[in-house]
Design a protein around this motif. Structure first.
Motif, PDB file in Angstrom:
ATOM      1  N   THR A 112      68.322  34.188 -15.695  1.00  0.00           N
ATOM      2  CA  THR A 112      68.740  33.687 -14.380  1.00  0.00           C
ATOM      3  C   THR A 112      69.352  34.806 -13.531  1.00  0.00           C
ATOM      4  O   THR A 112      69.014  34.968 -12.356  1.00  0.00           O
ATOM      5  CB  THR A 112      69.752  32.546 -14.561  1.00  0.00           C
ATOM      6  OG1 THR A 112      69.172  31.557 -15.417  1.00  0.00           O
ATOM      7  CG2 THR A 112      70.121  31.908 -13.232  1.00  0.00           C
ATOM      8  N   ASP A 113      70.249  35.588 -14.136  1.00  0.00           N
ATOM      9  CA  ASP A 113      70.893  36.681 -13.394  1.00  0.00           C
ATOM     10  C   ASP A 113      69.858  37.694 -12.897  1.00  0.00           C
ATOM     11  O   ASP A 113      69.958  38.187 -11.769  1.00  0.00           O
ATOM     12  CB  ASP A 113      71.935  37.390 -14.279  1.00  0.00           C
ATOM     13  CG  ASP A 113      73.178  36.527 -14.492  1.00  0.00           C
ATOM     14  OD1 ASP A 113      73.408  35.610 -13.674  1.00  0.00           O
ATOM     15  OD2 ASP A 113      73.908  36.761 -15.472  1.00  0.00           O
TER      16      ASP A 113
ATOM     17  N   ASN B  46      63.701  32.590  -6.088  1.00  0.00           N
ATOM     18  CA  ASN B  46      64.249  31.239  -6.126  1.00  0.00           C
ATOM     19  C   ASN B  46      64.386  30.812  -7.574  1.00  0.00           C
ATOM     20  O   ASN B  46      63.419  30.838  -8.330  1.00  0.00           O
ATOM     21  CB  ASN B  46      63.326  30.258  -5.398  1.00  0.00           C
ATOM     22  CG  ASN B  46      63.454  30.394  -3.893  1.00  0.00           C
ATOM     23  OD1 ASN B  46      64.560  30.599  -3.378  1.00  0.00           O
ATOM     24  ND2 ASN B  46      62.357  30.295  -3.188  1.00  0.00           N
ATOM     25  N   VAL B  47      65.604  30.416  -7.945  1.00  0.00           N
ATOM     26  CA  VAL B  47      65.818  29.989  -9.339  1.00  0.00           C
ATOM     27  C   VAL B  47      66.941  28.957  -9.397  1.00  0.00           C
ATOM     28  O   VAL B  47      67.924  29.051  -8.665  1.00  0.00           O
ATOM     29  CB  VAL B  47      66.149  31.193 -10.264  1.00  0.00           C
ATOM     30  CG1 VAL B  47      67.345  31.987  -9.770  1.00  0.00           C
ATOM     31  CG2 VAL B  47      66.398  30.734 -11.706  1.00  0.00           C
ATOM     32  N   SER B  48      66.740  27.959 -10.247  1.00  0.00           N
ATOM     33  CA  SER B  48      67.825  27.058 -10.600  1.00  0.00           C
ATOM     34  C   SER B  48      67.996  27.128 -12.105  1.00  0.00           C
ATOM     35  O   SER B  48      67.030  27.346 -12.845  1.00  0.00           O
ATOM     36  CB  SER B  48      67.522  25.626 -10.163  1.00  0.00           C
ATOM     37  OG  SER B  48      67.740  25.506  -8.775  1.00  0.00           O
ATOM     38  N   TYR B  49      69.254  26.962 -12.530  1.00  0.00           N
ATOM     39  CA  TYR B  49      69.542  27.061 -13.954  1.00  0.00           C
ATOM     40  C   TYR B  49      70.422  25.898 -14.393  1.00  0.00           C
ATOM     41  O   TYR B  49      71.453  25.623 -13.780  1.00  0.00           O
ATOM     42  CB  TYR B  49      70.259  28.380 -14.260  1.00  0.00           C
ATOM     43  CG  TYR B  49      70.846  28.439 -15.652  1.00  0.00           C
ATOM     44  CD1 TYR B  49      70.037  28.317 -16.773  1.00  0.00           C
ATOM     45  CD2 TYR B  49      72.227  28.583 -15.857  1.00  0.00           C
ATOM     46  CE1 TYR B  49      70.568  28.337 -18.062  1.00  0.00           C
ATOM     47  CE2 TYR B  49      72.769  28.609 -17.135  1.00  0.00           C
ATOM     48  CZ  TYR B  49      71.941  28.487 -18.228  1.00  0.00           C
ATOM     49  OH  TYR B  49      72.451  28.503 -19.493  1.00  0.00           O
TER      50      TYR B  49
ATOM     51  N   GLU C  11      72.321  24.187 -17.856  1.00  0.00           N
ATOM     52  CA  GLU C  11      72.711  24.354 -19.255  1.00  0.00           C
ATOM     53  C   GLU C  11      73.001  22.954 -19.787  1.00  0.00           C
ATOM     54  O   GLU C  11      74.044  22.375 -19.489  1.00  0.00           O
ATOM     55  CB  GLU C  11      73.953  25.239 -19.303  1.00  0.00           C
ATOM     56  CG  GLU C  11      74.221  25.837 -20.656  1.00  0.00           C
ATOM     57  CD  GLU C  11      75.299  26.916 -20.557  1.00  0.00           C
ATOM     58  OE1 GLU C  11      75.127  27.876 -19.780  1.00  0.00           O
ATOM     59  OE2 GLU C  11      76.307  26.779 -21.257  1.00  0.00           O
TER      60      GLU C  11
ATOM     61  N   ARG D 278      69.893  14.182 -19.355  1.00  0.00           N
ATOM     62  CA  ARG D 278      70.109  15.210 -18.321  1.00  0.00           C
ATOM     63  C   ARG D 278      68.918  16.144 -18.184  1.00  0.00           C
ATOM     64  O   ARG D 278      68.512  16.528 -17.092  1.00  0.00           O
ATOM     65  CB  ARG D 278      71.357  16.026 -18.667  1.00  0.00           C
ATOM     66  CG  ARG D 278      72.373  16.016 -17.574  1.00  0.00           C
ATOM     67  CD  ARG D 278      73.278  17.214 -17.627  1.00  0.00           C
ATOM     68  NE  ARG D 278      72.963  18.134 -16.561  1.00  0.00           N
ATOM     69  CZ  ARG D 278      73.367  19.383 -16.529  1.00  0.00           C
ATOM     70  NH1 ARG D 278      74.089  19.865 -17.507  1.00  0.00           N
ATOM     71  NH2 ARG D 278      73.037  20.160 -15.520  1.00  0.00           N
TER      72      ARG D 278
ATOM     73  N   GLN E 232      66.285  14.469 -16.297  1.00  0.00           N
ATOM     74  CA  GLN E 232      66.584  14.395 -14.858  1.00  0.00           C
ATOM     75  C   GLN E 232      66.307  15.728 -14.167  1.00  0.00           C
ATOM     76  O   GLN E 232      65.681  15.765 -13.112  1.00  0.00           O
ATOM     77  CB  GLN E 232      68.048  14.006 -14.646  1.00  0.00           C
ATOM     78  CG  GLN E 232      68.325  12.545 -14.952  1.00  0.00           C
ATOM     79  CD  GLN E 232      69.813  12.228 -14.932  1.00  0.00           C
ATOM     80  OE1 GLN E 232      70.655  13.124 -15.049  1.00  0.00           O
ATOM     81  NE2 GLN E 232      70.143  10.963 -14.784  1.00  0.00           N
ATOM     82  N   VAL E 233      66.773  16.810 -14.769  1.00  0.00           N
ATOM     83  CA  VAL E 233      66.601  18.123 -14.140  1.00  0.00           C
ATOM     84  C   VAL E 233      65.112  18.458 -14.036  1.00  0.00           C
ATOM     85  O   VAL E 233      64.606  18.811 -12.960  1.00  0.00           O
ATOM     86  CB  VAL E 233      67.362  19.219 -14.927  1.00  0.00           C
ATOM     87  CG1 VAL E 233      66.973  20.596 -14.437  1.00  0.00           C
ATOM     88  CG2 VAL E 233      68.867  19.026 -14.793  1.00  0.00           C
TER      89      VAL E 233
ATOM     90  N   ASN F 155      63.432  15.900 -11.584  1.00  0.00           N
ATOM     91  CA  ASN F 155      63.733  16.167 -10.171  1.00  0.00           C
ATOM     92  C   ASN F 155      62.985  17.397  -9.676  1.00  0.00           C
ATOM     93  O   ASN F 155      62.466  17.427  -8.564  1.00  0.00           O
ATOM     94  CB  ASN F 155      65.239  16.394  -9.966  1.00  0.00           C
ATOM     95  CG  ASN F 155      66.009  15.081  -9.925  1.00  0.00           C
ATOM     96  OD1 ASN F 155      65.443  14.025 -10.149  1.00  0.00           O
ATOM     97  ND2 ASN F 155      67.292  15.163  -9.650  1.00  0.00           N
TER      98      ASN F 155
ATOM     99  N   ARG G 129      59.755  17.187  -6.912  1.00  0.00           N
ATOM    100  CA  ARG G 129      59.728  17.909  -5.645  1.00  0.00           C
ATOM    101  C   ARG G 129      58.442  18.739  -5.517  1.00  0.00           C
ATOM    102  O   ARG G 129      57.836  18.822  -4.456  1.00  0.00           O
ATOM    103  CB  ARG G 129      60.957  18.814  -5.530  1.00  0.00           C
ATOM    104  CG  ARG G 129      61.081  19.437  -4.180  1.00  0.00           C
ATOM    105  CD  ARG G 129      62.452  20.008  -3.915  1.00  0.00           C
ATOM    106  NE  ARG G 129      62.463  20.596  -2.585  1.00  0.00           N
ATOM    107  CZ  ARG G 129      62.005  21.793  -2.314  1.00  0.00           C
ATOM    108  NH1 ARG G 129      61.498  22.540  -3.280  1.00  0.00           N
ATOM    109  NH2 ARG G 129      62.020  22.259  -1.086  1.00  0.00           N
TER     110      ARG G 129
END
Lengths: 196, 390
Positions: free
Chosen positions: B335-336, B344-347, B349, B365, B368-369, B372, B376
């Motif tokens: 991610t870093d 573009n990144v989502s992380y 845990e 969870r 859901q992540v 979602n 999209r």
């Protein structure tokens, strides 16, 4: 409580890199992306907020602000934003230092505990203020550091932080009319634009 | 089997063997003039051919990721997440799942015949890299007439392929979803893999990898290798909860001499034996080495930001709190590096006590992540095709 801080759009450069610490459901980053085409990332730990960011297409990173922000290199962002969260940090002054290390500039908003309603609440009732803005009981509040506009000004002076701009938010009468005259008494929320 | 594995299932599926009749030059220099891939697909490819999702399997995975075979109740390995209304929604996406070369579920691998010698490849199957799987998948993509994947998704070694895709073919995928993965294995990880390989090679039935020619198989060695792996894929906490110190047989009562077997011993032995009867030892050696060799940034001066600067797609990175084989720290590094490269990144845990295996198991969870994010992606595809139709 979501306050309109869209005036900060003029403080942030088009196409710049923005990091939002405690980005919530990503509303601010989504607006800045739409209006200024920023490259934005938000840090958040609340699972439901993270879900909402993901659904919106806002870049959200699950990371606890109270742990280290060392994974972000010096000056890796143009602007680092923190809205209404500094009072909930374990060490606000260190978080502020980190924000100014990571970003060239910072935008910070915080509730002013010096507002006259809070003062009156404490003085007259002898109880810790529970107001619309600070809607928590003392024992379950995430807000663990109570500070005023004047306290923050003093902190900036001590740490040689440059205040580029500041703006005050107040919604009720007479606060709206008096907030700029005597911010420590009438501003509900203070919004600061800072640099090193 | 989960009680609701028939719910929201893609139903009965069947696999197809596809001949890729084009040469594939492997990273080791060997050219496979053609190769065969076992493939399953779920859902329907849209008119734009833009809704394809590629599933990348890990060490022991196969093409059978979802649904059931006729007369077999066992669902595919990612059935929890693939199906109508599931995160990888077969009502919206066309999902492609293959068995990669070097594995042993019907695609070209160590148990296939080497066309040059007319004999089983066995231990002589060429050494593989994750990039070889990506190139083979790229040929499959061309065969299917897909120009750009909506997403390439994988866990563990599968996540490594999803990252490699983003660097090698940046224009060929819109999203890369990297789950419980790493940019390179740690020394500890390589160590566990080497112990597994040594277990296999120590089996007298191994015959330097030419056990097929000896009409045998190093089943004990492979079972042991799997048992070691299996322990590392679970968390201490979960093993404690699931098995504790419960006994399967015997007793500690004074004066009793019946042999004692803990539940965990019985479980591990069962898992090892089950695995060794269905997997090929040479494939296990080959693919564990492939894991060891993977290093995303090796050719980019060991600079992961420089590596990811070649990517054009969006990323979702997911890790699990109790995964110590591919720990959250490895995902944070991914991610870093992506943030550093301005991608573009989502992380996320995900809190889980299931260890590395969590990426295969139900978790609200995680659902859901992933749901979602992909919903999209599907919405955007729909907008694009409706916009084009107007």
């Amino acid at each position: 409580m979501n306050q309109d801080i869209s005036f900060i759009n003029s403080w942030i450069k088009t196409n710049s890199r923005v990091l939002d610490l405690g980005c919530g459901d990503g509303t601010l980053l989504a607006a800045l992306t739409k209006e200024l085409n920023i490259s934005g990332y938000g840090l958040e730990i609340d699972p439901e907020s993270i879900n909402q960011c993901v659904a919106k297409g806002v870049n959200v990173i699950e990371q606890d602000l109270n742990n280290s922000l060392q994974n972000f290199p010096d000056n890796s962002f143009d602007t680092v934003i923190m809205t209404q969260a500094l009072q909930a940090m374990r060490y606000p002054h260190l978080v502020l230092d980190e924000m100014l290390r990571i970003g060239s500039q910072c935008v910070i908003t915080f509730p002013n505990f010096g507002h006259w309603r809070a003062r009156a609440y404490l003085t007259l009732r002898g109880r810790m203020p529970v107001t619309k803005q600070l809607a928590y009981q003392w024992y379950d509040t995430p807000n663990i550091h109570f500070f005023t506009y004047s306290d923050f000004e003093a902190l900036c002076r001590e740490r040689n932080i440059t205040v580029l701009r500041k703006q005050f938010i107040a919604e009720q009468i007479p606060d709206r009319q008096l907030k700029n005259l005597w911010p420590n008494l009438f501003a509900q929320t203070a919004v600061y634009h800072l640099s090193k | 089997m989960s009680p609701n594995s028939r719910e929201n299932s893609v139903g009965t599926v069947s696999a197809e063997q596809i001949l890729i009749d084009k040469p594939l030059t492997l990273a080791c220099g060997v050219v496979l003039p053609s190769h065969e891939l076992m493939v399953e697909t779920y859902g329907t490819l849209n008119a734009d051919k833009s809704n394809g999702i590629l599933i990348c399997h890990a060490l022991s995975g196969s093409h059978h990721a979802a649904g059931h075979y006729e007369g077999d109740e066992k669902p595919g390995w990612w059935n929890n997440y693939i199906g109508p209304g599931k995160p990888m929604d077969t009502n919206r996406f066309f999902i492609v799942s293959l068995n990669n070369i070097g594995s042993c579920f019907g695609s070209t691998g160590p148990t296939s015949i080497n066309p040059e010698t007319g004999e089983v490849w066995g231990a002589n199957f060429p050494s593989l890299r994750a990039r070889d799987w990506v190139e083979s998948q790229k040929l499959l993509m061309e065969h299917l007439g897909i120009d750009c994947w909506a997403a390439v998704i994988g866990g563990s070694l599968g996540g490594m392929q999803a990252m490699r895709w983003a660097l090698e073919h940046p224009d060929k995928l819109a999203n890369s979803i990297v789950i419980a993965s790493s940019m390179k294995l740690s020394a500890q990880n390589i160590a566990f893999n080497e112990i597994a390989r040594r277990a296999i090679k120590s089996d007298p039935d191994f015959h330097d990898g030419n056990y097929v020619q000896h009409n045998t198989a190093p089943k004990h060695g492979l079972a042991l290798a799997r048992m070691i792996g299996h322990v590392t894929y679970l968390s201490d906490e979960l093993m404690g909860q699931k098995f504790g110190r419960e006994l399967r047989s015997g007793t500690f009562s004074q004066g009793e001499v019946t042999p004692i077997e803990f539940q965990i011993e019985s479980y591990l032995n069962y898992q090892g034996d089950k695995f060794s009867s269905g997997f090929d030892a040479n494939s296990y050696i080959l693919i564990t080495k492939m894991l060891d060799y993977f290093d995303l940034s090796r050719e980019y001066h060991n600079d992961s930001v420089a590596a990811f600067s070649h990517a054009k797609c969006n990323f979702l990175v997911v890790s699990f709190s109790s995964d110590w084989r591919f720990s959250p720290q490895r995902s944070r590094e991914i991610t870093d590096a992506l943030i550093g490269a301005g991608k573009n990144v989502s992380y996320a845990e995900i809190d889980s006590d299931q260890g590395h295996d969590a990426f295969l198991l139900p978790n609200v969870r995680y659902e859901q992540v992933l749901g979602n994010y992909l919903s999209r992606v599907a919405d955007q595809l729909q907008d694009a095709s409706e916009g084009a139709a107007e």
